[in-house]
Motif scaffolding. Structure first.
Motif, PDB file in Angstrom:
ATOM      1  N   SER A 117       0.811  -1.212   0.000  1.00 29.90           N
ATOM      2  CA  SER A 117       0.000   0.000   0.000  1.00 29.90           C
ATOM      3  C   SER A 117       0.846   1.265   0.000  1.00 29.90           C
ATOM      4  O   SER A 117       0.401   2.312  -0.485  1.00 29.90           O
ATOM      5  N   TYR A 118       2.075   1.210   0.537  1.00 28.33           N
ATOM      6  CA  TYR A 118       2.913   2.402   0.564  1.00 28.33           C
ATOM      7  C   TYR A 118       3.288   2.881  -0.837  1.00 28.33           C
ATOM      8  O   TYR A 118       3.607   4.056  -1.031  1.00 28.33           O
ATOM      9  N   GLN A 119       3.279   1.988  -1.803  1.00 25.81           N
ATOM     10  CA  GLN A 119       3.670   2.378  -3.154  1.00 25.81           C
ATOM     11  C   GLN A 119       2.684   3.352  -3.787  1.00 25.81           C
ATOM     12  O   GLN A 119       3.037   4.077  -4.717  1.00 25.81           O
ATOM     13  N   PHE A 120       1.436   3.356  -3.295  1.00 27.18           N
ATOM     14  CA  PHE A 120       0.483   4.334  -3.817  1.00 27.18           C
ATOM     15  C   PHE A 120       0.937   5.756  -3.518  1.00 27.18           C
ATOM     16  O   PHE A 120       0.660   6.687  -4.289  1.00 27.18           O
ATOM     17  N   GLY A 121       1.618   5.955  -2.399  1.00 27.42           N
ATOM     18  CA  GLY A 121       2.064   7.291  -2.031  1.00 27.42           C
ATOM     19  C   GLY A 121       3.451   7.618  -2.517  1.00 27.42           C
ATOM     20  O   GLY A 121       3.893   8.767  -2.384  1.00 27.42           O
ATOM     21  N   THR A 122       4.183   6.654  -3.037  1.00 29.00           N
ATOM     22  CA  THR A 122       5.542   6.907  -3.519  1.00 29.00           C
ATOM     23  C   THR A 122       5.574   6.840  -5.046  1.00 29.00           C
ATOM     24  O   THR A 122       5.561   7.851  -5.726  1.00 29.00           O
ATOM     25  N   ASN A 123       5.580   5.628  -5.589  1.00 30.29           N
ATOM     26  CA  ASN A 123       5.690   5.480  -7.042  1.00 30.29           C
ATOM     27  C   ASN A 123       4.469   5.976  -7.792  1.00 30.29           C
ATOM     28  O   ASN A 123       4.574   6.400  -8.952  1.00 30.29           O
ATOM     29  N   TRP A 124       3.287   5.897  -7.159  1.00 30.37           N
ATOM     30  CA  TRP A 124       2.044   6.188  -7.878  1.00 30.37           C
ATOM     31  C   TRP A 124       1.268   7.316  -7.205  1.00 30.37           C
ATOM     32  O   TRP A 124       0.058   7.282  -7.081  1.00 30.37           O
ATOM     33  N   SER A 125       1.989   8.351  -6.813  1.00 34.67           N
ATOM     34  CA  SER A 125       1.353   9.442  -6.083  1.00 34.67           C
ATOM     35  C   SER A 125       0.392  10.252  -6.957  1.00 34.67           C
ATOM     36  O   SER A 125      -0.593  10.802  -6.441  1.00 34.67           O
ATOM     37  N   VAL A 126       0.640  10.344  -8.255  1.00 36.30           N
ATOM     38  CA  VAL A 126      -0.287  11.062  -9.134  1.00 36.30           C
ATOM     39  C   VAL A 126      -1.614  10.321  -9.205  1.00 36.30           C
ATOM     40  O   VAL A 126      -2.691  10.934  -9.128  1.00 36.30           O
ATOM     41  N   PHE A 127      -1.548   9.006  -9.342  1.00 38.09           N
ATOM     42  CA  PHE A 127      -2.771   8.203  -9.312  1.00 38.09           C
ATOM     43  C   PHE A 127      -3.504   8.396  -7.984  1.00 38.09           C
ATOM     44  O   PHE A 127      -4.731   8.568  -7.952  1.00 38.09           O
ATOM     45  N   SER A 128      -2.764   8.387  -6.875  1.00 35.98           N
ATOM     46  CA  SER A 128      -3.384   8.542  -5.564  1.00 35.98           C
ATOM     47  C   SER A 128      -4.061   9.900  -5.434  1.00 35.98           C
ATOM     48  O   SER A 128      -5.141  10.013  -4.830  1.00 35.98           O
ATOM     49  N   ASP A 129      -3.436  10.927  -5.994  1.00 40.02           N
ATOM     50  CA  ASP A 129      -4.028  12.261  -5.929  1.00 40.02           C
ATOM     51  C   ASP A 129      -5.307  12.337  -6.764  1.00 40.02           C
ATOM     52  O   ASP A 129      -6.330  12.856  -6.299  1.00 40.02           O
ATOM     53  N   PRO A 167      -3.277   0.155 -21.586  1.00 42.58           N
ATOM     54  CA  PRO A 167      -2.312   1.061 -20.956  1.00 42.58           C
ATOM     55  C   PRO A 167      -2.923   1.990 -19.910  1.00 42.58           C
ATOM     56  O   PRO A 167      -2.459   3.124 -19.741  1.00 42.58           O
ATOM     57  N   TYR A 168      -3.976   1.552 -19.214  1.00 40.67           N
ATOM     58  CA  TYR A 168      -4.690   2.419 -18.277  1.00 40.67           C
ATOM     59  C   TYR A 168      -4.576   1.901 -16.846  1.00 40.67           C
ATOM     60  O   TYR A 168      -4.506   0.681 -16.613  1.00 40.67           O
ATOM     61  N   THR A 169      -4.583   2.829 -15.884  1.00 45.76           N
ATOM     62  CA  THR A 169      -4.826   2.448 -14.498  1.00 45.76           C
ATOM     63  C   THR A 169      -6.329   2.546 -14.197  1.00 45.76           C
ATOM     64  O   THR A 169      -6.879   1.681 -13.531  1.00 45.76           O
ATOM     65  N   ILE A 170      -6.963   3.598 -14.662  1.00 45.91           N
ATOM     66  CA  ILE A 170      -8.427   3.695 -14.633  1.00 45.91           C
ATOM     67  C   ILE A 170      -8.879   3.595 -16.072  1.00 45.91           C
ATOM     68  O   ILE A 170      -8.621   4.484 -16.881  1.00 45.91           O
ATOM     69  N   TYR A 171      -9.539   2.513 -16.400  1.00 46.91           N
ATOM     70  CA  TYR A 171      -9.725   2.101 -17.788  1.00 46.91           C
ATOM     71  C   TYR A 171     -10.412   3.181 -18.617  1.00 46.91           C
ATOM     72  O   TYR A 171     -11.511   3.651 -18.276  1.00 46.91           O
ATOM     73  N   GLY A 172      -9.724   3.557 -19.695  1.00 44.67           N
ATOM     74  CA  GLY A 172     -10.263   4.529 -20.619  1.00 44.67           C
ATOM     75  C   GLY A 172     -10.155   5.970 -20.170  1.00 44.67           C
ATOM     76  O   GLY A 172     -10.506   6.875 -20.939  1.00 44.67           O
ATOM     77  N   LEU A 173      -9.674   6.205 -18.940  1.00 49.16           N
ATOM     78  CA  LEU A 173      -9.683   7.559 -18.383  1.00 49.16           C
ATOM     79  C   LEU A 173      -8.311   8.047 -17.934  1.00 49.16           C
ATOM     80  O   LEU A 173      -7.974   9.214 -18.151  1.00 49.16           O
ATOM     81  N   LEU A 174      -7.536   7.215 -17.293  1.00 48.26           N
ATOM     82  CA  LEU A 174      -6.240   7.631 -16.763  1.00 48.26           C
ATOM     83  C   LEU A 174      -5.184   6.604 -17.157  1.00 48.26           C
ATOM     84  O   LEU A 174      -5.233   5.445 -16.736  1.00 48.26           O
ATOM     85  N   ARG A 175      -4.232   7.057 -17.963  1.00 49.97           N
ATOM     86  CA  ARG A 175      -3.188   6.147 -18.439  1.00 49.97           C
ATOM     87  C   ARG A 175      -2.158   5.874 -17.342  1.00 49.97           C
ATOM     88  O   ARG A 175      -1.913   6.706 -16.461  1.00 49.97           O
ATOM     89  N   THR A 176      -1.551   4.708 -17.439  1.00 53.33           N
ATOM     90  CA  THR A 176      -0.505   4.340 -16.492  1.00 53.33           C
ATOM     91  C   THR A 176       0.660   5.316 -16.571  1.00 53.33           C
ATOM     92  O   THR A 176       1.253   5.690 -15.546  1.00 53.33           O
ATOM     93  N   SER A 177       0.987   5.760 -17.775  1.00 55.57           N
ATOM     94  CA  SER A 177       2.092   6.700 -17.943  1.00 55.57           C
ATOM     95  C   SER A 177       1.820   8.043 -17.283  1.00 55.57           C
ATOM     96  O   SER A 177       2.759   8.788 -16.975  1.00 55.57           O
ATOM     97  N   ASP A 178       0.545   8.366 -17.065  1.00 57.08           N
ATOM     98  CA  ASP A 178       0.177   9.628 -16.416  1.00 57.08           C
ATOM     99  C   ASP A 178      -0.128   9.449 -14.929  1.00 57.08           C
ATOM    100  O   ASP A 178      -0.566  10.405 -14.274  1.00 57.08           O
ATOM    101  N   SER A 179       0.079   8.240 -14.399  1.00 59.94           N
ATOM    102  CA  SER A 179      -0.280   7.944 -13.013  1.00 59.94           C
ATOM    103  C   SER A 179       0.911   7.935 -12.065  1.00 59.94           C
ATOM    104  O   SER A 179       0.740   7.952 -10.848  1.00 59.94           O
TER     105      SER A 179
END
Length: 472
Positions: A77-89, A388-400
């Protein structure tokens, strides 16, 4: 070797590694918690000591595996705040409350009553102990409910709006929680957990039957597990088919990749590709072994409905084909192998040879870890197929991802690998050593108390002992 990957690729590998290490533990404890509740209930109903022995045997294993699951989940769960902080925001207003509900309604139940289940029989009595055991089982199911709701929303998002700063904010919590793919994922995952547990229990029972054919505890373990395999595997296959239809509706590119269909079939009549080598460069599945028409029958339950291939989607919206093509087939193959074991056991039971069928026992030992393989392959198919999405069709992994340095991510990834293999490798070896020991042939009365072992009340055990009446 890690130098060849970008920072975001390393972050994805790190998350994939940690989530793969984590998911095998809840996949086992969800089913094992329910199995413990069944064993405890059978002990209370029958007062047959063998059920109590089996409960005590699997209780210890459950405690170790549960602990490893908690630790691996917290680290992940800590990775949401480190590697994937844009997704978390961006997704935090929706993901955060759902994860909080999981802690409040599921983890608190599990943690609050786990100690009573493990150590409290003599303190609270058999009935309250049974309630605590059942609550732990319910807590594991609640945990699956919330985690799969979060994951399913990322695949089929609804009930949200996007505010001025680009965050997903809730508009309808009912629609968010019960999003279109959630019921199918929940059923599919819970059944997978039960089958995973069934084959572990069956494999342990078969192992001890091969060494001690007269072990009644091993016989009961094996028999119960084979009933589960026979009954639940066909249900799981049907649930998987329904899940596939739902995925075809909401994520057709994933289905096209899973099936190896680079070209569309506007008139239906698609073949089923059993095996082959997907080749993105040539946009074809080379050396394909096909069964005519069956692909349409499976995917659409008809022959004339159109099926989209990967050519219907832009190249930058296609998931990786080769990986999910093969993980999907491994998952399906394991599922049908489980069905075969279930049918084989039914035949042996009908012939009165279930406990003497040595080749069946050997096969079940080999199949013992098969549930973990199926769960991992299914999870890879689901998550890689969302790319290539984290949120399908809306938020790309590259932007997360957060602004990352490849060197920092590679260093933490190597540290995770070393620590995980040492800590969880040691824990797994310890669990295997516990499984290698035979269930006790009798219960040590000092462990649970002489009167509990006998299934009688303390007063009845010693009628001459002084006791107080209501009048006193």
């Amino acid at each position: 070797m890690l130098d060849t990957f970008s920072a975001i690729e390393l972050a994805r590998i790190q998350f994939a590694f940690t989530v793969s290490a984590h998911i095998i533990f809840p996949a086992f404890t969800i089913g094992l918690a329910s199995y413990l509740a069944v064993l405890n209930g059978l002990w209370l109903k029958t007062r047959d000591e063998v059920y109590l022995r089996l409960f005590e045997y699997w209780k210890t294993i459950f405690a170790v595996v549960f602990g490893m699951g908690v630790v691996s989940g917290i680290v992940m769960s800590y990775q949401f705040g480190t590697n994937w902080s844009v997704f978390s925001d961006k997704a935090g207003p929706i993901i955060g409350p759902l994860m909080g509900y999981e802690v409040l309604s599921a983890f608190f139940l599990e943690a609050g009553f786990l100690g009573i289940m493990l150590f409290g029989r003599e303190k609270v009595g058999d009935r309250l102990h049974m309630i605590a055991t059942a609550i732990v089982a319910v807590g594991t199911l609640f945990s699956a409910f919330w985690i799969l709701s979060v994951n399913s929303w990322m695949h089929t998002p609804q009930g949200y709006s996007i505010n001025a700063v680009g965050q997903f904010v809730p508009e309808d919590w009912w629609a968010i929680i019960f999003n279109p793919s959630f019921p199918y994922r929940l059923v599919h995952m819970v059944l997978a957990a039960y089958l995973t547990t069934a084959f572990v229990v069956g494999g342990v029972g078969a192992w001890h039957l091969l060494r001690s054919p007269d072990s009644r505890g091993a016989a009961i373990m094996f028999s119960m597990a084979m009933w589960m395999a026979l009954i639940v595997t066909p249900i799981q296959i049907l649930a998987g088919d329904e899940h596939g239809l739902n995925t075809l509706e909401h994520q057709p590119a994933k289905i096209a990749a899973m099936e190896g269909h680079y070209e569309s079939y506007p008139d239906g009549r698609a073949p089923l590709i059993l095996f082959g080598l997907p080749d993105d460069a040539s946009q074809t599945t080379r050396f394909a072994v096909k069964v005519p028409l069956v692909g349409s029958l499976i995917l659409t339950h008809g022959l004339d409905k159109p099926i989209q291939g990967l050519d219907a989607f832009p190249e930058d919206e296609r998931p990786p084909v080769a990986l999910i093509f093969w993980t999907f087939r491994i998952m399906v193959a394991v599922g049908f192998a489980m069905l075969g074991i279930g049918l084989w056991s039914a035949l042996a039971r009908w012939q009165g040879r279930l406990l003497q069928a040595r080749w069946l026992h050997r096969a079940v030992v080999v199949m013992g870890p098969s549930g973990f393989l199926a769960v991992l392959c299914g999870w890879i198919t689901t998550e890689v197929g969302r790319q290539p999405y984290t949120i399908y069709g809306l938020l790309r992994t590259s932007d997360s991802a957060a602004p990352l340095q490849a060197e920092a991510v590679s260093a933490s990834l190597l540290a995770f690998i070393v620590v995980y293999f040492f800590v969880f490798g040691s824990g797994t070896l310890y669990v295997l050593r516990l499984m290698a020991k035979r269930p006790k042939e009798r219960i040590d009365i000092d462990e649970i108390g002489p009167t509990r072992a006998a299934g009688i009340s303390p007063v009845a055990a010693n009628p001459s002992a002084p006791h107080h009446t209501r009048e006193e």
